[in-house]
Design an enzyme around this catalytic site. Structure first.
Site, PDB file in Angstrom:
ATOM      1  N   ASP A  44       0.861  -1.189   0.000  1.00 21.01           N
ATOM      2  CA  ASP A  44       0.000   0.000   0.000  1.00 21.01           C
ATOM      3  C   ASP A  44       0.898   1.239   0.000  1.00 21.01           C
ATOM      4  OD1 ASP A  44      -2.509   1.499   0.250  1.00 21.01           O
ATOM      5  OD2 ASP A  44      -1.857   1.965   2.276  1.00 21.01           O
ATOM      6  N   SER A  45       0.313   2.381  -0.330  1.00 16.49           N
ATOM      7  CA  SER A  45       1.061   3.629  -0.280  1.00 16.49           C
ATOM      8  C   SER A  45       1.521   3.936   1.151  1.00 16.49           C
ATOM      9  CB  SER A  45       0.185   4.772  -0.790  1.00 16.49           C
ATOM     10  OG  SER A  45      -0.967   4.874   0.017  1.00 16.49           O
ATOM     11  N   CYS A  95      -4.229  -1.274  -2.244  1.00 18.66           N
ATOM     12  CA  CYS A  95      -4.415   0.171  -2.360  1.00 18.66           C
ATOM     13  C   CYS A  95      -5.288   0.408  -3.590  1.00 18.66           C
ATOM     14  CB  CYS A  95      -3.046   0.834  -2.531  1.00 18.66           C
ATOM     15  SG  CYS A  95      -3.113   2.596  -2.907  1.00 18.66           S
ATOM     16  N   GLU A  98      -4.024   9.383   8.575  1.00 13.06           N
ATOM     17  CA  GLU A  98      -2.564   9.211   8.727  1.00 13.06           C
ATOM     18  C   GLU A  98      -2.021  10.075   9.871  1.00 13.06           C
ATOM     19  OE1 GLU A  98       0.114   8.254   5.836  1.00 13.06           O
ATOM     20  OE2 GLU A  98      -1.235   6.606   5.352  1.00 13.06           O
ATOM     21  N   CYS A 150     -11.221   3.017  -0.435  1.00 13.89           N
ATOM     22  CA  CYS A 150      -9.832   3.363  -0.094  1.00 13.89           C
ATOM     23  C   CYS A 150      -9.523   2.557   1.148  1.00 13.89           C
ATOM     24  CB  CYS A 150      -9.704   4.853   0.200  1.00 13.89           C
ATOM     25  SG  CYS A 150      -8.113   5.303   0.949  1.00 13.89           S
ATOM     26  N   HIS A 184      -7.655   2.975   3.526  1.00 11.86           N
ATOM     27  CA  HIS A 184      -7.528   3.723   4.780  1.00 11.86           C
ATOM     28  C   HIS A 184      -8.880   3.933   5.471  1.00 11.86           C
ATOM     29  CE1 HIS A 184      -3.555   4.824   3.320  1.00 11.86           C
ATOM     30  NE2 HIS A 184      -3.317   5.534   4.396  1.00 11.86           N
TER      31      HIS A 184
HETATM   32  N1  DGL Z   1      -4.927   3.413   0.727  1.00  8.80           N
HETATM   33  C1  DGL Z   1      -4.981   4.042  -0.549  1.00  8.80           C
HETATM   34  C2  DGL Z   1      -6.190   3.558  -1.327  1.00  8.80           C
HETATM   35  O1  DGL Z   1      -6.754   2.511  -1.041  1.00  8.80           O
HETATM   36  C3  DGL Z   1      -4.967   5.540  -0.588  1.00  8.80           C
HETATM   37  C4  DGL Z   1      -4.044   6.289   0.240  1.00  8.80           C
HETATM   38  C5  DGL Z   1      -3.262   7.339  -0.484  1.00  8.80           C
HETATM   39  O2  DGL Z   1      -3.843   8.361  -0.909  1.00  8.80           O
HETATM   40  O3  DGL Z   1      -2.074   7.138  -0.594  1.00  8.80           O
HETATM   41  O4  DGL Z   1      -6.583   4.214  -2.263  1.00  8.80           O
END
Ligand code: DGL
Length: 272
Positions: A9-10, A72, A157, A191, A193
Site C-alpha cells: 500500500d502507499s 491500495c 494518517e 480506499c 484507509h
Molecule cells: N490506501 C490508498 C487507497 O486505497 C490511498 C491512500 C493514499 O492516498 O495514498 O486508495
C-alpha cells in the site's frame, strides 16, 4: 522454492486488508510494504503512481514473493492493469499481482436494492473511473455515484480519525454524496484507509445504507484465487510468519500500526 505473499500500500491503509487476509489465511507467510515516504498517492498522476507501484512490486518480488496483493485502490486503479499486462510479462512472467477493486466490484451489485451504489475514494481512484467501468461489467444496470474524499487520508494518517475535528470532513462528504444521489443504499469505502473512519461514518450515516469495507471481500477473493490456482498456491511458504517494511521511518510507522492492524508490529526500513 516457496515465498511469502506480498501486500503493498502507499502507507498504512493496506494493513486493514492484511489483517483480514491473515484472519482468513493464517497459514501463509506475508511481507507488508508501505511506501510511507511517498504517501499519500491519492492526488498523484498516472505515471507517478505506476512508477512507484511498480518499484514496490519489484522489490517484493526480489524479497521472494511469488504473489503480490496491491492493497491500495489508487494504485489498483492507476497502475495495476499496466503492471499485469505490460510489465509482468517482461520482468517476471511467472509471478502474479492482484488488486482490490475487482473483488469489490464483483459483489457490490448483489447488495443494492435501489440499484444505486456510492463509491467514496481518493481523487485518483475516482478520476480513473475504475469503479464505474468494472461494476458495469458485472452489473450493467447498477448506477454508480463516486465522490473523492481528499481530506480523509490525511486525517487518518495523522491519527485524527476519532477526533472532533474529523466530524466536519466526515459529515461534509457523506452529505455531499447523499444530496447528489439520495437513492444510494450501498456505500463502498473504496480506499483501504477509510475503514479507520467507520465509527465516525456510522455516526453520520442515515439508517438503511449498507457500508462496505474491502478487507473481508479481498481476503475471501484471495482464498478463492488460491483454490483455483494450485500452481501459485504451491509456490507460497506456510510458516505463519509476517514481516513489515516501510520506506519511511519505522518508528513512526510502528506507532500507527495498532490503529490499522490491531497490534503494534516490529517494522524495518526499506531503501528502494
Ligand atoms: N490506501 C490508498 C487507497 O486505497 C490511498 C491512500 C493514499 O492516498 O495514498 O486508495
Amino acid at each position: 522454492m516457496t515465498g511469502p505473499i506480498g501486500v503493498f500500500d502507499s502507507g498504512y491503509g493496506g494493513l486493514t486488508v492484511l489483517k483480514e487476509i491473515i484472519a482468513e489465511l493464517p497459514q501463509y507467510d506475508y511481507i507488508y510494504l508501505g511506501d510511507n515516504a511517498r504517501a499519500p498517492y491519492g492526488n498523484r498522476g498516472f505515471d507517478t503512481i505506476h512508477a512507484y507501484t511498480l518499484e514496490c512490486v519489484q522489490h517484493l518480488f526480489q524479497m521472494g514473493c511469488p504473489l503480490v496483493v496491491v492493497a491500495c485502490n489508487t494504485a489498483s486503479a492507476k497502475a495495476l492493469r499496466t503492471i499485469q499486462q505490460k510489465d509482468l510479462p517482461l520482468i517476471s512472467p511467472d509471478r502474479r499481482v492482484l488488486g482490490v477493486i475487482r473483488p469489490t466490484t464483483e459483489m457490490v451489485g448483489t447488495l443494492t436494492q435501489t440499484g444505486e451504489v456510492g463509491i467514496l475514494a481518493t481523487q485518483g481512484t475516482v478520476t480513473s473511473e475504475s469503479y464505474p467501468i468494472e461494476i458495469r461489467k458485472f452489473f450493467p444496470h447498477v448506477k454508480v455515484h463516486q465522490l473523492a474524499c481528499p481530506m480523509w487520508v490525511p486525517l487518518i494518517e495523522n491519527n485524527e480519525a476519532d477526533s472532533d475535528g474529523a466530524d466536519y470532513f466526515v459529515k461534509k462528504y457523506l452529505d455531499q454524496i447523499l444530496t447528489d444521489a439520495p437513492n444510494i443504499d450501498t456505500l463502498v469505502l473504496g480506499c483501504t484507509h477509510y475503514p479507520i473512519l467507520t465509527k465516525k461514518i456510522k455516526q453520520f450515516l442515515p439508517g438503511g445504507i449498507t457500508l462496505l469495507s474491502q478487507g473481508k471481500i479481498v481476503a475471501h477473493s484471495l482464498k478463492d484465487y488460491l483454490h483455483r490456482h494450485p500452481e501459485m498456491e504451491t509456490q507460497l511458504s506456510k510458516n505463519g510468519v509476517q514481516k513489515f517494511y516501510t520506506t519511511d521511518d519505522p518508528q513512526i510507522f510502528e506507532k500507527l500500526t495498532n490503529i490499522f492492524f490491531g497490534a503494534t508490529v516490529k517494522t524495518e526500513k526499506i531503501n528502494l
